[in-house]
Structure formats: C-alpha cells, structure tokens
Design an enzyme around this catalytic site. Structure first.
Site, PDB file in Angstrom:
ATOM      1  N   LYS A 132      48.950  12.982 -41.288  1.00  0.00           N
ATOM      2  CA  LYS A 132      48.962  14.289 -40.655  1.00  0.00           C
ATOM      3  C   LYS A 132      48.577  14.150 -39.167  1.00  0.00           C
ATOM      4  O   LYS A 132      47.966  13.160 -38.813  1.00  0.00           O
ATOM      5  CB  LYS A 132      47.989  15.228 -41.375  1.00  0.00           C
ATOM      6  CG  LYS A 132      46.536  14.687 -41.425  1.00  0.00           C
ATOM      7  CD  LYS A 132      45.562  15.623 -40.834  1.00  0.00           C
ATOM      8  CE  LYS A 132      44.512  14.849 -40.131  1.00  0.00           C
ATOM      9  NZ  LYS A 132      43.203  15.196 -40.163  1.00  0.00           N
ATOM     10  N   HIS A 162      44.540  12.860 -47.748  1.00  0.00           N
ATOM     11  CA  HIS A 162      43.584  12.176 -48.627  1.00  0.00           C
ATOM     12  C   HIS A 162      42.783  13.167 -49.457  1.00  0.00           C
ATOM     13  O   HIS A 162      42.163  12.790 -50.441  1.00  0.00           O
ATOM     14  CB  HIS A 162      42.694  11.213 -47.835  1.00  0.00           C
ATOM     15  CG  HIS A 162      41.646  11.875 -47.010  1.00  0.00           C
ATOM     16  ND1 HIS A 162      41.935  12.520 -45.842  1.00  0.00           N
ATOM     17  CD2 HIS A 162      40.312  11.998 -47.179  1.00  0.00           C
ATOM     18  CE1 HIS A 162      40.816  13.005 -45.321  1.00  0.00           C
ATOM     19  NE2 HIS A 162      39.812  12.709 -46.125  1.00  0.00           N
ATOM     20  N   GLU A 200      30.937  19.515 -41.619  1.00  0.00           N
ATOM     21  CA  GLU A 200      30.553  18.108 -41.471  1.00  0.00           C
ATOM     22  C   GLU A 200      29.417  17.974 -40.463  1.00  0.00           C
ATOM     23  O   GLU A 200      29.338  18.739 -39.507  1.00  0.00           O
ATOM     24  CB  GLU A 200      31.734  17.290 -40.954  1.00  0.00           C
ATOM     25  CG  GLU A 200      32.917  17.288 -41.885  1.00  0.00           C
ATOM     26  CD  GLU A 200      34.037  16.427 -41.337  1.00  0.00           C
ATOM     27  OE1 GLU A 200      34.108  15.265 -41.733  1.00  0.00           O
ATOM     28  OE2 GLU A 200      34.819  16.909 -40.521  1.00  0.00           O
ATOM     29  N   ASP A 219      43.069  20.111 -37.488  1.00  0.00           N
ATOM     30  CA  ASP A 219      42.536  18.888 -38.091  1.00  0.00           C
ATOM     31  C   ASP A 219      42.191  19.116 -39.568  1.00  0.00           C
ATOM     32  O   ASP A 219      42.428  18.235 -40.401  1.00  0.00           O
ATOM     33  CB  ASP A 219      41.286  18.442 -37.321  1.00  0.00           C
ATOM     34  CG  ASP A 219      40.706  17.148 -37.851  1.00  0.00           C
ATOM     35  OD1 ASP A 219      41.486  16.207 -38.068  1.00  0.00           O
ATOM     36  OD2 ASP A 219      39.475  17.076 -38.063  1.00  0.00           O
ATOM     37  N   HIS A 224      44.298  20.130 -44.517  1.00  0.00           N
ATOM     38  CA  HIS A 224      43.647  19.853 -45.805  1.00  0.00           C
ATOM     39  C   HIS A 224      43.297  21.110 -46.601  1.00  0.00           C
ATOM     40  O   HIS A 224      43.587  21.202 -47.795  1.00  0.00           O
ATOM     41  CB  HIS A 224      42.355  19.070 -45.587  1.00  0.00           C
ATOM     42  CG  HIS A 224      42.557  17.739 -44.929  1.00  0.00           C
ATOM     43  ND1 HIS A 224      43.470  16.820 -45.384  1.00  0.00           N
ATOM     44  CD2 HIS A 224      41.952  17.168 -43.862  1.00  0.00           C
ATOM     45  CE1 HIS A 224      43.416  15.742 -44.611  1.00  0.00           C
ATOM     46  NE2 HIS A 224      42.508  15.932 -43.684  1.00  0.00           N
ATOM     47  N   LYS A 323      32.553  20.732 -37.240  1.00  0.00           N
ATOM     48  CA  LYS A 323      31.882  19.453 -37.004  1.00  0.00           C
ATOM     49  C   LYS A 323      30.515  19.692 -36.347  1.00  0.00           C
ATOM     50  O   LYS A 323      30.244  20.763 -35.826  1.00  0.00           O
ATOM     51  CB  LYS A 323      32.743  18.593 -36.083  1.00  0.00           C
ATOM     52  CG  LYS A 323      34.022  18.125 -36.753  1.00  0.00           C
ATOM     53  CD  LYS A 323      34.529  16.838 -36.153  1.00  0.00           C
ATOM     54  CE  LYS A 323      35.780  16.344 -36.840  1.00  0.00           C
ATOM     55  NZ  LYS A 323      35.518  15.656 -38.111  1.00  0.00           N
ATOM     56  N   LYS A 328      26.317  18.311 -44.298  1.00  0.00           N
ATOM     57  CA  LYS A 328      27.675  18.240 -44.832  1.00  0.00           C
ATOM     58  C   LYS A 328      27.736  19.181 -46.037  1.00  0.00           C
ATOM     59  O   LYS A 328      26.981  19.024 -47.000  1.00  0.00           O
ATOM     60  CB  LYS A 328      28.013  16.821 -45.254  1.00  0.00           C
ATOM     61  CG  LYS A 328      29.370  16.780 -45.911  1.00  0.00           C
ATOM     62  CD  LYS A 328      29.994  15.421 -46.014  1.00  0.00           C
ATOM     63  CE  LYS A 328      31.392  15.628 -46.600  1.00  0.00           C
ATOM     64  NZ  LYS A 328      32.078  14.435 -46.938  1.00  0.00           N
TER      65      LYS A 328
HETATM   66  C1  BG6 Z   1      40.204  13.820 -41.632  1.00  0.00           C
HETATM   67  C2  BG6 Z   1      39.907  14.525 -40.342  1.00  0.00           C
HETATM   68  O1  BG6 Z   1      41.522  14.057 -42.032  1.00  0.00           O
HETATM   69  O2  BG6 Z   1      39.316  14.293 -42.639  1.00  0.00           O
HETATM   70  C3  BG6 Z   1      38.479  14.250 -39.932  1.00  0.00           C
HETATM   71  O3  BG6 Z   1      40.797  14.065 -39.324  1.00  0.00           O
HETATM   72  C4  BG6 Z   1      37.533  14.633 -41.023  1.00  0.00           C
HETATM   73  O4  BG6 Z   1      38.170  14.934 -38.725  1.00  0.00           O
HETATM   74  C5  BG6 Z   1      37.954  14.037 -42.354  1.00  0.00           C
HETATM   75  O5  BG6 Z   1      36.242  14.182 -40.669  1.00  0.00           O
HETATM   76  C6  BG6 Z   1      37.126  14.611 -43.503  1.00  0.00           C
HETATM   77  O6  BG6 Z   1      37.409  13.974 -44.702  1.00  0.00           O
HETATM   78  P1  BG6 Z   1      36.382  12.944 -45.331  1.00  0.00           P
HETATM   79  O7  BG6 Z   1      37.024  12.563 -46.609  1.00  0.00           O
HETATM   80  O8  BG6 Z   1      36.256  11.821 -44.358  1.00  0.00           O
HETATM   81  O9  BG6 Z   1      35.093  13.699 -45.497  1.00  0.00           O
END
Ligand code: BG6
Length: 456
Positions: A132, A162, A200, A219, A224, A323, A328
């Site tokens: 992405k 992911h 996060e 992002d 996601h 962020k 978290k």
């Molecule tokens: C990514 C983003 O796809 O996902 C990041 O680009 C983010 O900015 C991350 O921190 C979060 O996923 P995970 O699995 O690393 O907590």
C-alpha cells in the site's frame, strides 16, 4: 520439498525489505521446513552480494531465524533500475517455476515498473505483490489496477495488507460467526456503535519521505482500518476463499459512506507537538527531519462512517488512528444498545447494554457485562471477562507471506476494494484540503487532544 518459488524483491535495499519482509521470510522458513524458496533482490543501491547477504542474515537473526540463512544461501542481489525494460528482462532471465514479484517500492516507482512489465513476457502463474498505498486516489487506483490486469489476472495480484494477516482476521470471524451469543445481535437492532482504533506510541521513525505525504488518514484508515470495518460489517461469506470473502468485503465497502455525507462534522485531525513517551523526548512533528509543515500532515485522524445496509444503517463506525500517543491501543469496540427495560429495583442504569472489545496484537477478547451484586446487591456495575485469543507467534507479515507464496489471494485486497477505500475517504480529504476541518495539536505522549476522549 515444495516446488521452488522464486521471490524477486524489487526495492531490496530499502527499509521495508530489511525491516519487515526479510524477517518475515526468515520466520516463514523457520516454520515451514518444506518450503523451497529462491530469493532474488534488486534495488537502486549499489550493494555488493556480500552486503545483501549480510542484510538477509541480520534480518533473519532479528526474527530468531539465523538457522534458515543456509536455505537461501544462493540468494543474489542486482543493482537495477526497475523501471527500465532491459534491466527487468535481465532480472527475469533464467527464472523457472513459480515467480512472485514483490514491489517493495514507493507507489510511483511501482506504477512505472508495472508500466514496463506489461510489455514483457513473464513466467506463467507469476504473482504480483504490491505494498500500500495502491494508487493515490480512486482514479489512480483504477489506473494502476488496469495496468496490473494487463500483466496478470486479478487472482494473481496480491495487494498486501498485513492487517489481513491470518490470526487477526480469523479471530474476528470466529468470534462473530461462531457464537450464538454474538452472531444474532450483530446488527443495528442491537449494536449502538463500533469503534476501530489503532493508536500507536511509535512516532515518525524516520519515515518522513513517505509519511509526510500520507498522514494518518491514508497510512492507516484508508489502507488498514477500512479493511477491518469491511470484515466487521460484511454479510456472512459462503466460504472464506478469494471469491466469497472478498465479494462480501467489497459489498460492505460499497455501502460505506462518511456519516451524514458530512466530512466536516464527521472527521477530525490533529498533529503531535513536542513531548515525552516512555522517557523518550520527541520533537514536534513539524520539527522532524524531512517534514514540510506547509503540508499540514495529520498524525492522528478520525472519521465516522455509516454502512448503508439494512443490517447497519444508523450505527456509527468510528475509525481512528494516530502516532506518538501515550499507549498503543489497538482495538475494536462494539457497544450494544441498552436493553429495552430494566426491572424497578435495579439501580444505576448503564449507558449501554454491554460491550465487546477485541484487542489486536496481542489478540485479546473482553466482554464487559452489566452485573449486580456486592455490598448493594441491587446496584448495577460493570465486570469484565477477558482472555487472550489466537496466540500466534507469527508476525502478521509472515502470515501474509505464506499465503502469497502459495498463490492464495483470499486475504489480499482486491482491486475494486482498493478503489472503494479511496472513494470513501475522498470527501474528507477534500474538506481537509479546503481547510474546513481545523488541524488540532496534541503533545506527544498524551492521549490526543483532550476533547477527543471517546465515549468508549
Ligand atoms: C503500517 C503503517 O502499514 O502499519 C505504519 O505504515 C504503522 O505507520 C503500521 O505503524 C502498524 O502496524 P503494526 O502491525 O506494525 O502495528
């Protein structure tokens, strides 16, 4: 031993490859002793083969998979301009068996490389894996999809998300569809609100080049969290395969719109200022290296959506991610409507009829129930039943990679879904670009702007 698959990584000298992809490959080989993988790297940096092998070794070690380095000992690295036809032809030369081309590249370079690939001959069954963001808006995603389809059919395009990594996704599915306690109440008749939140404590982490153009909205929310919404809101798929699951998700996304069609009232954005997280001093986002303050990039975003179906109309789905926050907090919170009536004599009427919380990584399920008892046996109070679920030791990337190498695209983002996700957020992007939604501030290490405290 499985038949060999060549994994050709374009952008092999980049950050994504060393930080996520290579550790995931190491972990995958550790878990799958029969997997037969040929690893080829190509990148714009003039890396020697030794340097590449060292990167592979370091990444495997970070995933506690040093022992697996041997299995890719014949890995190669080529310095190449992957937007050049001759260079790409050279990279493909001599590859036999299955091929997966992984574009670990910025979107514009991926698009340019695909533009060249469409005129080359690829081994049959080639799978393309893309990171992405898929395009930069709905139109851009449509154009990219059209180019990709000139190279391979849709069922061989793996748009990597992911978050769709198996354990997280399957946890939602199991909880939702396999419980008589939950499945019948999964609708506007019983649900008051849904929150998908991914806060996060990580900050920019040196990713300004990418992040300053994307911001929290693209992002995280566009890519996601809308996928998570789709899984929460979709009708039951007949099968969890590439057709039924992805049809069901796409239908949910097609029905999803910004609440009230009012992007100004249904979105919020903010940006972190200097602060401290876990004793770590952080500069203001605008003072981070590579950030252009005039872009007004948000590091915390929230939108409210409605899924306009008979199941969900009237239920706000809030998606939020940011962020440099204190903690978290990655969770889905489904709040149920208050019951129609509580007998006289029970005191302390609750604001909702109970709540289901699914926390992501570590995956945990929590049911908040209204109960009575204690010193005043007729007073209602809240109790939490909580347990860990899906104790997967695999990184989400590893789960995704395993499916990708098997050519199973069920858990990848289908082209039309990628376009829909851009369509959903566009009114918000427009309102933000017109300056109609104030960009608020929050100190790094805080919970976000004070007035953002959600009702959950
Ligand atoms: C990514 C983003 O796809 O996902 C990041 O680009 C983010 O900015 C991350 O921190 C979060 O996923 P995970 O699995 O690393 O907590």
């Amino acid at each position: 031993m499985s038949k060999p698959t060549t994994l050709l990584i374009l952008g092999a000298s980049g950050d994504l490859t060393s930080r996520l992809l290579l550790p995931a490959i190491g972990q995958l080989l550790e878990r799958e002793p029969d997997r037969h993988l040929m690893l080829k790297g190509a990148g714009s940096d003039a890396w020697s083969e030794r340097r590449w092998k060292e990167a592979v070794r370091t990444a495997f070690a970070s995933a506690e998979a040093e022992d697996q380095v041997e299995r890719v000992s014949d890995t190669t690295y080529t310095k190449a301009d992957v937007t050049d036809a001759a260079a790409l032809t050279g990279l493909l030369d001599g590859i036999t068996g299955s091929l997966v081309i992984y574009f670990a590249l910025p979107p514009a370079v991926t698009a340019a490389a695909c533009g060249v690939l469409k005129d080359l001959t690829l081994p049959e069954d080639t799978v393309l894996a893309l990171e992405k963001p898929f395009g930069g808006d709905e139109e851009g995603a449509r154009e990219l999809n059209a180019t990709l389809l000139k190279i391979v059919p849709e069922h061989r395009i793996f748009r990597v998300d992911h978050f769709l990594g198996r354990s997280t996704l399957l946890n939602i599915l199991g909880v939702r569809f396999a419980n008589r306690l939950i499945e019948p109440v999964w609708s506007a008749d019983h649900v008051q609100s849904v929150l998908v939140r991914y806060d996060e404590s990580l900050a920019l982490e040196g990713r300004a080049r990418y992040y300053d153009k994307a911001g929290a909205m693209i992002d995280m929310i566009q890519s996601h969290l809308l996928q998570v919404l789709a899984i929460l809101a979709m009708e039951e798929p007949v099968d969890l395969d590439e057709i039924d699951l992805r049809d069901a998700k796409s239908a949910a996304l097609r029905a999803t719109h910004i609440w009230d069609d009012n992007a100004v009232r249904s979105s919020r954005r903010a940006r972190y200022t200097a602060g401290t997280i876990d004793g770590r001093e952080l500069p203001s986002y605008v003072d981070e290296e590579g950030v252009d303050p005039s872009r007004q990039t948000e590091t915390l975003a929230e939108i409210v959506c409605e899924v306009r179906t008979s199941r969900w109309a009237g239920v706000p789905f809030t998606l939020r991610s940011g962020k440099a926050l204190r903690d978290k907090t990655a969770e889905i919170v489904v709040a149920f409507k208050p019951v129609r009536h509580i007998p006289d004599g029970l005191t302390g009427a609750p604001a909702d009829g109970g709540l289901l919380r699914l926390s992501l990584s570590p995956d945990r399920i929590e049911l908040e129930l209204n109960v009575n008892g204690g010193d005043d046996p007729f007073a209602l109070r809240r109790e939490k039943l909580s347990t860990r679920i899906g104790r997967s030791t695999l990184q989400a990337y590893t789960e995704v990679l395993s499916q990708l190498l098997d050519g199973d695209v069920a858990l990848s983002v289908r082209g039309d879904a990628a376009e829909e996700c851009w369509r959903i957020i566009q009114p918000v992007r427009d309102a933000w670009a017109r300056g109609e939604v104030h960009l608020e501030d929050y100190p790094a290490g805080s919970l976000g702007p004070a007035e953002w405290a959600t009702s959950h």
